[in-house]
Design a protein around this motif. Sequence first.
Motif, short mmCIF file in Angstrom:
data_model
loop_
_atom_site.label_atom_id
_atom_site.label_comp_id
_atom_site.label_asym_id
_atom_site.label_seq_id
_atom_site.Cartn_x
_atom_site.Cartn_y
_atom_site.Cartn_z
N THR A 60 9.10 8.92 -11.86
CA THR A 60 10.02 8.28 -12.80
C THR A 60 10.05 6.76 -12.65
N ASN A 61 9.48 6.25 -11.58
CA ASN A 61 9.39 4.80 -11.38
C ASN A 61 8.04 4.51 -10.74
N SER A 62 6.98 4.75 -11.52
CA SER A 62 5.64 4.86 -10.96
C SER A 62 4.89 3.53 -10.86
N ASN A 63 5.55 2.43 -11.15
CA ASN A 63 4.87 1.14 -11.09
C ASN A 63 4.98 0.46 -9.74
N GLN A 64 5.65 1.13 -8.79
CA GLN A 64 5.79 0.52 -7.47
C GLN A 64 5.83 1.59 -6.40
N TYR A 65 5.45 1.19 -5.19
CA TYR A 65 5.49 2.11 -4.06
C TYR A 65 6.92 2.33 -3.60
N LEU A 66 7.24 3.59 -3.28
CA LEU A 66 8.43 3.87 -2.50
C LEU A 66 8.14 3.62 -1.03
N LEU A 67 6.98 4.12 -0.59
CA LEU A 67 6.52 3.92 0.78
C LEU A 67 5.08 3.44 0.71
N ASN A 68 4.77 2.36 1.39
CA ASN A 68 3.41 1.83 1.38
C ASN A 68 2.47 2.73 2.18
N CYS A 69 1.17 2.54 1.97
CA CYS A 69 0.15 3.38 2.61
C CYS A 69 -0.06 2.96 4.06
N VAL A 70 0.90 3.31 4.89
CA VAL A 70 0.82 2.99 6.32
C VAL A 70 1.10 4.21 7.19
N TYR A 71 1.21 5.40 6.58
CA TYR A 71 1.65 6.59 7.31
C TYR A 71 0.50 7.57 7.51
N ASP A 72 0.63 8.38 8.57
CA ASP A 72 -0.37 9.40 8.88
C ASP A 72 -0.06 10.73 8.20
N LYS A 73 1.21 10.95 7.86
CA LYS A 73 1.62 12.20 7.24
C LYS A 73 2.90 11.99 6.46
N ILE A 74 2.98 12.58 5.26
CA ILE A 74 4.19 12.50 4.44
C ILE A 74 4.46 13.88 3.85
N GLY A 75 5.71 14.31 3.89
CA GLY A 75 6.06 15.59 3.29
C GLY A 75 7.55 15.83 3.32
N PHE A 76 8.01 16.84 2.57
CA PHE A 76 9.42 17.21 2.59
C PHE A 76 9.78 17.78 3.95
N HIS A 77 10.97 17.47 4.39
CA HIS A 77 11.49 18.02 5.63
C HIS A 77 12.39 19.19 5.31
N SER A 78 12.18 20.30 6.01
CA SER A 78 12.99 21.49 5.79
C SER A 78 14.24 21.42 6.65
#
Length: 510
Positions: A150-168
């Motif tokens: 819905t706001n795709s023109n900017q990063y929420l999180l920059n590409c500096v991470y080894d893993k990203i996902g939902f937390h249960s």
Amino acid sequence: MNSQFNISNSIQYSNSNRIENRKNDIGLTVSFLMDSSNNEIGQIMSLFDSHGFAVIKGDNGYGLIDHQMNIILDCLYNFEYNRCGPEFNNRYLAVQRNECYGLINGLGKFVVPCKYPGFAPFIYASNCELLNNGFVCITNGRKYGLVEITNSNQYLLNCVYDKIGFHSNNQYIWQDFLYPDDKRYIVAYSAESCTIFNVLSHQVCIINKQIYNIEIIFNNHVIVISKFSKKDETLKYYILSVENGIIMDEVEYDGLATLDGKYIQVRQGDYWGIFDLLENKEIIPCQYFHGEKQGWNSVHFCPDFMIKPNEDLILVLNNGLWGYIDKRNNLVVDCIYEKARPFSEGMAAVYQNFYWRFINLDGEFVGGKYLEVLDFKEGMAGVKEFDKWGYINKYGILVIPFRFSEARSFTEGLAPVAFKIKWGYINKKNETVIPFRYQWAYPFNVGIASVNDYGGNGHIDKNGKWIDYEEYKQDNDTYHNYEAERWDALTDGMEGDYPGSGVDYDLLGF
């Protein structure tokens, strides 16, 4: 692509584009899209897919057309496709132009512009889960970042991470106050930090210590993490108080076990206490329930071994005897009982001189003496006299006589009971609602119950009709846990029962 497609024979369309079929050098028919001036736009490369799109190849790349021969996507891009059409993944088509990637939805519209280095593979469930919830995992080939559709023109999180996902939220310990499919937090790990993104508030919390592992997130302000202690080679657990993404406080514990949305049980050494998650403080000190031993393992307690949700008094053990305190750590019922259980609906079961009895919040006895009892649920409790079970109300009056060989608590107005060797269900008027025909039966939960009819396990509704649980769950957006009386602690994952309950819940199937 080797396959050729004959879509039509020079058919004219309202937008003046048309299809022209030609024979190639080896005699196969090839279809081309022509404009009103008879200029070639591109070659048709696929059939129309379920979205109504076909792939077209032009001089500068690939594009999409619809059934009316309208150009949906100009021939400027590269993307995956086959003879059946463009390959949409989870309702989206990834396209590439000038070494940058974007996403197109099922209407042929860009939802993510072509400005990102790449997308994490959608073949992985974690990436699809993000995509299905409105987020895209971006990759530069080495690290990962995050974009919101819905706001795709900017990063929420920059590409500096080894893993990203939902937390249960219920990844490690049972929490009946949280929905198992609640997608509220996205957690991103790197070598230097762990970032928690709150989907609802868009708040970001960064924990700048790589030794931490996120175990569970209780709400916007309280996070539980763990780290390995080299000193004694054990895991330590930390409750972090977070405000506006900044860690305000940090408390260390040796073990955790859940209660409800407000309280969590905490352990220091061999003793347990209670932490108030809303007040961000320990309300009951870690001085109760010394860790007993059973073989080489510590005994573990169920998640509400001290207090049940919405109850006022807390079960405690002192010098081998049981009593009750209030939430200010004041003794209300003296520690005089050999066994006891937490209060449930304002009543508690206590054991003394070979019998179980019930007490109220004033410590007064209600009802008679029994060989075994169940906790109060829906205003009634199962009690056993001699070798038969019946049910009493909160006044101690026997409202369902002693006639059953086994019994379980009422839920949703029905109780599973056994008459001789077969199980069925009764209502609170002692009327048989579902006949006695099962080898065993569990209480109802969200309208269904698990049973065994001597031929196998299955699920029934309140009319005793067999149902397909997976289909029911999908249609009713519900989750069923048949082992809500058991738990996995964050200490070492062992299962356990109520301490001093006098009932082996494992034998009962809980």
